[in-house]
Design an enzyme around this catalytic site. Structure first.
Site, short mmCIF file in Angstrom:
data_model
loop_
_atom_site.label_atom_id
_atom_site.label_comp_id
_atom_site.label_asym_id
_atom_site.label_seq_id
_atom_site.Cartn_x
_atom_site.Cartn_y
_atom_site.Cartn_z
N CYS A 9 9.14 27.72 19.77
CA CYS A 9 9.80 28.22 20.98
C CYS A 9 10.93 27.27 21.38
CB CYS A 9 8.75 28.34 22.10
SG CYS A 9 9.41 28.57 23.75
N CYS A 40 10.91 26.06 24.96
CA CYS A 40 9.81 25.10 25.15
C CYS A 40 10.29 23.70 24.79
CB CYS A 40 8.61 25.45 24.28
SG CYS A 40 7.86 27.06 24.61
#
Length: 174
Positions: A71, A74
């Site tokens: 991600c 993230c």
């Protein structure tokens, strides 16, 4: 009849009670995560193998961040979260990074490269992630000192860390 035996009134009541208990447990597990609801308790091991239980953090403000190595947002958010952790950890603030990757070694590598100092908790079987009903990555949950969800953030964009900072300060003052 259950298991070939006739249903007596007592067995009927027990069976009904068991069905109601099972149904209420399923509903409770499926209850949506929202502000003022109790944060679902969990126990996970840190990357170095220590057990960490959310319920043992009562009395502290807790930020739980669900993330994955695949991600991009993230990985972008992690250094900002680390700064918040370092800034407030001596004030009763805990940050837990729940990683949803299948490979905890990969999570450890990314956390190390990003200079993460807060606990990273692998959730390879996704049990905790399901408890928190994740619908976006990353997802961030701020929990007050009484163990209640106060803020829920899904996804990440530049500047969210300013909001997190304000919310953490607010909860630390309470």
């Amino acid at each position: 009849m259950i298991d070939g035996s006739p249903m007596t009134p007592l067995r009927s009541r027990r069976a009904a009670a068991m069905l109601m208990l099972a149904a209420s447990t399923m509903l409770a597990a499926a209850a949506p995560l929202a502000p003022t609801t109790p944060a679902p308790d969990f126990t996970l091991r840190t990357l170095d193998g220590q057990k960490l239980r959310l319920g043992e953090q009562r009395g502290r403000v807790v930020l739980v961040n669900f993330w994955a190595t695949w991600c991009g947002p993230c990985r972008q958010e992690m250094p900002h979260l680390n700064k918040l952790y370092e800034k407030y950890k001596s004030s009763g603030f805990v940050l837990l990074g729940v990683n949803v990757d299948d490979d905890s070694a990969q999570a450890a590598g990314v956390a190390s490269r990003l200079g993460v100092t807060f606990p990273v908790l692998p959730d390879a079987d996704k049990r905790v992630s399901r408890q928190y009903d994740l619908s976006a990555m990353p997802s961030t949950v701020l929990i007050d000192r009484d163990g209640r969800v106060r803020y829920l953030h899904r996804g990440y964009q530049n500047g969210y860390e300013v909001t997190y900072d304000q919310q953490i300060r607010e909860l630390l003052k309470e």
